[in-house]
Structures are given as structure tokens and as C-alpha cells.
Enzyme design. Structure first.
Site, PDB file in Angstrom:
ATOM      1  N   GLY A  39       0.792  -1.231   0.000  1.00  0.00           N
ATOM      2  CA  GLY A  39       0.000   0.000   0.000  1.00  0.00           C
ATOM      3  C   GLY A  39       0.820   1.275   0.000  1.00  0.00           C
ATOM      4  O   GLY A  39       0.277   2.365  -0.154  1.00  0.00           O
ATOM      5  N   CYS A 249     -27.658  -9.616 -16.941  1.00  0.00           N
ATOM      6  CA  CYS A 249     -26.984  -9.333 -18.209  1.00  0.00           C
ATOM      7  C   CYS A 249     -27.871  -9.787 -19.371  1.00  0.00           C
ATOM      8  O   CYS A 249     -28.402 -10.899 -19.364  1.00  0.00           O
ATOM      9  CB  CYS A 249     -25.642 -10.049 -18.260  1.00  0.00           C
ATOM     10  SG  CYS A 249     -24.830  -9.903 -19.869  1.00  0.00           S
ATOM     11  N   CYS A 252     -25.746 -12.921 -21.151  1.00  0.00           N
ATOM     12  CA  CYS A 252     -25.478 -14.204 -20.496  1.00  0.00           C
ATOM     13  C   CYS A 252     -26.398 -14.461 -19.312  1.00  0.00           C
ATOM     14  O   CYS A 252     -26.315 -15.479 -18.656  1.00  0.00           O
ATOM     15  CB  CYS A 252     -24.019 -14.293 -20.053  1.00  0.00           C
ATOM     16  SG  CYS A 252     -23.652 -13.277 -18.606  1.00  0.00           S
ATOM     17  N   CYS A 274     -22.878  -7.412 -18.862  1.00  0.00           N
ATOM     18  CA  CYS A 274     -21.641  -7.559 -18.095  1.00  0.00           C
ATOM     19  C   CYS A 274     -20.621  -6.525 -18.558  1.00  0.00           C
ATOM     20  O   CYS A 274     -20.430  -6.330 -19.751  1.00  0.00           O
ATOM     21  CB  CYS A 274     -21.030  -8.942 -18.324  1.00  0.00           C
ATOM     22  SG  CYS A 274     -21.906 -10.265 -17.491  1.00  0.00           S
TER      23      CYS A 274
END
Ligand SMILES: Nc1ncnc2c1ncn2[C@@H]1O[C@H](COP(=O)(O)OP(=O)(O)O)[C@@H](O)[C@H]1O
Ligand SMILES: [Mg+2]
Ligand SMILES: [Zn+2]
Lengths: 296, 295
Positions: A39, A249, A252, A274
Site C-alpha cells: 500500500g 446481463c 449471459c 456484463c
């Protein structure tokens, strides 16, 4: 396949992976330091590339310094492998290294991405490289680099918390959408790059290495595998990802992925699909495959 | 300590000897400028002034010693340029001191010279051990953030991460300094000077520090507003039993608030004692001048 004729420049004049070995070593050294201090933003000497700064040069330098002949690269731009930006980065790496590239998340050893983390869970042997426009999570609340450096050293993050508090006072909740700040291993506040909040939980205790490169701001940082990554939240205002309840979606049928909203131009209807197109295609293929296998 | 035991009853001596100072400052000096061989140590000679004739460096504060007891108010008075702000900024760790030590009995049992503390320790001290109210509210407040947010910042720095509890504490504090709760989410920039000082005071008190530092809090305010802010400070001191160091060029302010007073001139303490005694019987010619101009 790329042929020599449509190459942008004579790659034989360049070193493998464009950068000279000294530069690559230097970037790898800085990367190791970043891995050692999860970080923490490590400054590095950002190189000139035949791509403008602010177009993913930070991520690209990480990719070029790490890539070997046996690697397989995937490049994503906002979940999409086909954008101009993704294509030009992929071409540059391909032409200067000759490595194979892929759109399949599972096939890639290196994944360079902008603004998304793949929906498919990565493996330990994969490395995720994120392009970062603004590495400093405190920049919005503190313009001076000298001061933010001191604030990180002293773990003085109250100004960022104050921003969240003011959000709640003004709007009733925390309004940060993308690039939602995280605490890494209870020590450093970090900008996860402009990924949606949806992707934040994926980096917590992930089993793979994530590297973050900011070319214009000349910073590298990292999240090694199995690191705690916690999105900032108040005890009575828990962190929440985007909600897509009742949506699926249109390609899909997925109800467990981050969805992009689009408007049908003819009907004006709101449609969802998506954002991770490779994942969506894979699901569609699997669904067709199931149908076919039924016939057998 | 120079106590004449014969003039005091036995009980009094005991109680004074037993009480431990909250703050002990020894040899506090601050030089501005790089200094030279002629001014490497601050002169104690009043005649010499605080400015080096050779290099122009200034000993803004010279070898100050004092003790502050829990719940006590210490006044520091002196003309403009006498070093008051430099002294109080040094105590709040805004300013790196040149020499000296400061211990606070509630921090690490008074064993650490907080001038030499690490950056992280200093941050803790500024959030928990003392609060500061600046003459200029722009130094102490984020003017465009909400007033409750200004207090929240302090509470968050002390690891409070519950918005409901933060807001409860913020309204309690704002109520104490007589800011209407209905305005707790307004930014201080909307407020009058007197209200801004009140918000600053409530922010400084957010984490119940045992010590509050105030630099010319009422300077620049209308006289009627000044009186109200001074009343507020006095009642807070009684209610919370917080020790204070009150700095002002105005002996009138010091007279209203301080139990004991130090008179500062060109960075040197030229007189110190009980405020009443100083007002009744000033010893130093400069103090005499101050007292006479007050009458
Ligand atoms: N940052 C600084 N740089 C140089 N000199 C300073 C600085 N701050 C204060 N001084 C000098 O130190 C002396 C004391 O100033 P100050 O502490 O502001 O006095 P006061 O608050 O009593 O008016 C003055 O001579 C002033 O000019
Ligand atoms: Mg001053
Ligand atoms: Zn000198």
C-alpha cells in the site's frame, strides 16, 4: 498474427520489451520495495514510452519490466479487451516481445487493466497490473505532496475520514463511486485506482499479486497475496458495493457480475450487460456448449 | 521552591507540595534565523534585546521556565513582538523549539520531553493532551467544512468511527459554547468572528484534553462579544477543570481570567506571580507601565 510490414517501428532497434535492461531492473527493484511495504507509494523514474502519459504508461512500464518470453498477456480497458487503448497497449507489448496474448482471463499470466478487476477469480500464479491516474488517495483533501507524505508517515488519515463524514452530512451516505479508498494491512491508505466499489472486496486477502503503476505521477504500489484490504467505513455506515438487484446481463443472464447500463436507442429501454466482456463471452459459450452436449 | 514556611500554616505547605504540576517547562528558547558565534545562546540581559547585532537572528523566546497546575489558568502578557505567539506555538508543537523541555504529567507519567517526541507521538499529544485556539480562526478551523465536521476530525483522530456518536458529541460540545444545534452542519465561514472562536474552542476541547492553549482569542472582536467569549472560557474552566494558558497583549483579559501571570518582554520573562499581586504591586518598570495604562 502481427507481421513485420504493419509494425509501427523497427523493433530490432529496441531491446526486448522496449525498455533497456537497466530501466527494467530499476522498475523491478522499486516493485520489490512496493511489495515489501503493502500500500505504500514508491516513487520511480517514469520512462518515456511511445504512448502518451496518462494513457496507461504506469501500468505498461510494470508490464514491460516483468514480462518474459513465456508469459501470456491480457489487456483490459474498463472490462473490455477491444478498446483502442487496450489494443494499442497489447500491440506495443506484442511487437516488442513477441509474447502471446489472450482475452481469456484464465490463460493469462499477466493482466494489465484499467478501471476493472476481472470477475473470474485469479490464481496465485497470475499477476494483476492496474493503470493508475491518481495514486494519492489524500490528494482530493490535501493538495501538497509534502503534507500527504507526512500524513502517510504519521498515519494521519482524519482528513479523508472527514470527507466521508461530510458526504454523510450532506447526502445521507458516502457518495464516492469509483476509486473508493482502502486501508491496506491496517497501515497505509491506498487508492485502488478507479475500479467500481464492486471490485474492492476482490483485493482483500486475494491469492494473487496486484501491482499499481502511475506513469504521470511516477509512483508504484502493490498488494501482495493474502493482504488485508479494507474499504473505509464508519461503524454505523457500512461499506456497500453497487447493487444490481432485479437486473441481469442481457447476453449471459448473469446476476452476479458488475453490469453496465445502456439505453436501447429505438425503444429507450434500459438494458444491462456484463462490464467484463471476456467473462460474459465465456459464460455464453458455456451455455451454448451445454445445449450442444444435451444433443449428444 | 521559595516558600516561606513560617508565613504559612502547615496544611497549606503540604497541599502545595503534594500537588504535581500538569505542565513543567524548562529553558524554553526559540531562535529565528541561523544564529552566529555571538548569539549561540540567548542573553538574559534585558538591555541586550532579542535581536543579534551581528547576524540579525532573533531569540523570540529566551529561557522560559514555568509550571502549570491542573485546572489552573496561567496568563501571559506582553506587547506585540514580545514572543507570546512563538511561546504558545512552541508549546502546541507547531514550532520546532531551539532549546528546552516540556513534560505533561498525564502523558507518559511526565517522563517524556514532548519537544523531542516522535511525529506520531506529537500528533497524539495534539489530539489528546492539549487543544489550541488561535487568534486567527482560519488557522484552527476548516472554514468550508461543516462545524460538526470540524469537531468530527478531532474525534476521528482519537479513533471514533461511529457517525451517530460523533454527532452526539459534536452537538454536546457546540451546545456548551452556545452555538445553536440547528446550525451544527453549517460551515464556520458563515459565522461571525465570535461564533468562529466558539467553534474553535469546542473543537479544541473535543477529546477532553487537560490543557487548553489560547492565543489572543478575543483580539479583534467587538467589546460586547469579547466579554461573552471571556465569560464562556471562565465557565468552561470551572465546569471541565481544564488547565489553560491564556496569551494576550491586553492586561484586562489577563485580569479577568488568569490566576497567575507571566510578563513577557523581548522573549524574556521579566515578572511572574499571582495576577492580583502583579496588578496591585508591579515590580518591574515595564509591568508598572502596563498596569498603569490599564487604570
Ligand atoms: N516565523 C518567524 N520568522 C522570523 N521571525 C519571527 C517569526 N515568527 C515570529 N518572529 C519574530 O519573533 C518575535 C516574537 O514574535 P511573536 O511570537 O509573534 O510575538 P507576539 O505574539 O508577542 O506578538 C518577533 O520579533 C517576530 O518578528
Ligand atoms: Mg501574537
Ligand atoms: Zn548572531
Amino acid at each position: 498474427m502481427q507481421t513485420a510490414e504493419n509494425r509501427w517501428f523497427e523493433t530490432t532497434n529496441y531491446n526486448f520489451a522496449f525498455l533497456d535492461e537497466g530501466s527494467k531492473r530499476e522498475i523491478r527493484r522499486k516493485t520489490l520495495k512496493a511489495v515489501a511495504i503493502p500500500g505504500y507509494q514508491v516513487p520511480f523514474a517514469s520512462r518515456e514510452l511511445p504512448i502518451g502519459r496518462g494513457w496507461g504508461t504506469g501500468g505498461l512500464q510494470l508490464t514491460l519490466s516483468l514480462i518474459g518470453k513465456k508469459d501470456c498477456l491480457k489487456v483490459i480497458d474498463q472490462g473490455n479487451d477491444d478498446s483502442v487503448n487496450a489494443v494499442s497497449i497489447r500491440r506495443l507489448v506484442m511487437e516488442t516481445t513477441g509474447v502471446t496474448t489472450t482475452e481469456e482471463t484464465g490463460e493469462a499470466t499477466l493482466i494489465q487493466t484499467r478501471h476493472r478487476i476481472p470477475e473470474e477469480t485469479l490464481r496465485e500464479d497470475q499477476i494483476l497490473i492496474l493503470q493508475v491516474p491518481q495514486p494519492e488517495p489524500l490528494r482530493r483533501v490535501e493538495p501538497s505532496e509534502e503534507v500527504t507524505r507526512r500524513q502517510h508517515a504519521e498515519m494521519d488519515y482524519s482528513a479523508k475520514w472527514l470527507q466521508l463524514y461530510e458526504n454523510i452530512v450532506k447526502w445521507g451516505n458516502i457518495t464516492i463511486g469509483a476509486d473508493y479508498p482502502v486501508m491496506v494491512q491496517q497501515r497505509y491508505l491506498m487508492a485502488p485506482s478507479p475500479i467500481p466499489r464492486w471490485d474492492n472486496p476482490k483485493i482483500h486477502q486475494a491469492n494473487y499479486l496486484s501491482l499499481y503503476g502511475a506513469g504521470r505521477e511516477k509512483k508504484i504500489y502493490a498488494i501482495p497475496p493474502y493482504t488485508d484490504v479494507v474499504s473505509l467505513h464508519f461503524e454505523d455506515y457500512p461499506f456497500e458495493v453497487e447493487s444490481f438487484t432485479g437486473k441481469a446481463c442481457r447476453h449471459c443472464g448473469s446476476t452476479h457480475t458488475f453490469l453496465d447500463e445502456i439505453t436501447d436507442e429505438r425503444t429507450g429501454e434500459k438494458l444491462y450487460q456484463c462490464s467484463d466482456t471476456a467473462y460474459c463471452k465465456k459464460r455464453q459459450k458455456e451455455q451454448r456448449g451445454t445445449e450442444v452436449s444435451h444433443g449428444n | 521552591m521559595a516558600i516561606e514556611p513560617l508565613q504559612m500554616s502547615k496544611g497549606m505547605t503540604e497541599s502545595i507540595e503534594k500537588e504535581i504540576p500538569l505542565v513543567t517547562v524548562k529553558g524554553l528558547s526559540k531562535q529565528f534565523g541561523s544564529g552566529c558565534e555571538y548569539c549561540s545562546t540567548p542573553s538574559h540581559e534585558e538591555k541586550e534585546g532579542n535581536r543579534c547585532k551581528h547576524c540579525g537572528s532573533i531569540w523570540a523566546v529566551r529561557d522560559i521556565d514555568f509550571e502549570l497546575y491542573p485546572g489552573e489558568i496561567l496568563g501571559v502578557v506582553g506587547e506585540s513582538g514580545s514572543g507570546k505567539s512563538t511561546m504558545i506555538r512552541s508549546l502546541f508543537l507547531d514550532e520546532e523549539v531551539t532549546n528546552g523541555s516540556m513534560t505533561v504529567s498525564t502523558y507518559n507519567k511526565g517522563k517524556i520531553n514532548i519537544f523531542n517526541a516522535s511525529a506520531q507521538q506529537k500528533r497524539y499529544i495534539r489530539n489528546h493532551v492539549m487543544g489550541m485556539v488561535y487568534q486567527n480562526p482560519y488557522l484552527g478551523l476548516r472554514m468550508t467544512f461543516s462545524s460538526s465536521g470540524n469537531i468530527a476530525e478531532k474525534l476521528i483522530a482519537a479513533d471514533n468511527f461511529h457517525v451517530g456518536k460523533i454527532r452526539e458529541r459534536a452537538s454536546e460540545l457546540l451546545d456548551k459554547v452556545e452555538i445553536p444545534i440547528s446550525r451544527m452542519d453549517e460551515p464556520p465561514k458563515n459565522f461571525s468572528g465570535g461564533m468562529q472562536q466558539r467553534v474553535q474552542i469546542s473543537k479544541a476541547l473535543a477529546n477532553n484534553p487537560p490543557l487548553l492553549l489560547l492565543d489572543e482569542v478575543t483580539t479583534g472582536l467587538d467589546l460586547s462579544v469579547q466579554a461573552k467569549v471571556l465569560d464562556l472560557i471562565r465557565s468552561l474552566q470551572r465546569e471541565l477543570n481544564v488547565a489553560m494558558i491564556v496569551v494576550s497583549h491586553d492586561l484586562g483579559v489577563i485580569r479577568m481570567l488568569a490566576d497567575r501571570t507571566m510578563v513577557l518582554r523581548q522573549g524574556l520573562v521579566v515578572e511572574k506571580g499571582l495576577t492580583d499581586q502583579i496588578l496591585e504591586d508591579p515590580q518591574h518598570p515595564y509591568t508598572q507601565l502596563l498596569v498603569h495604562s490599564l487604570l
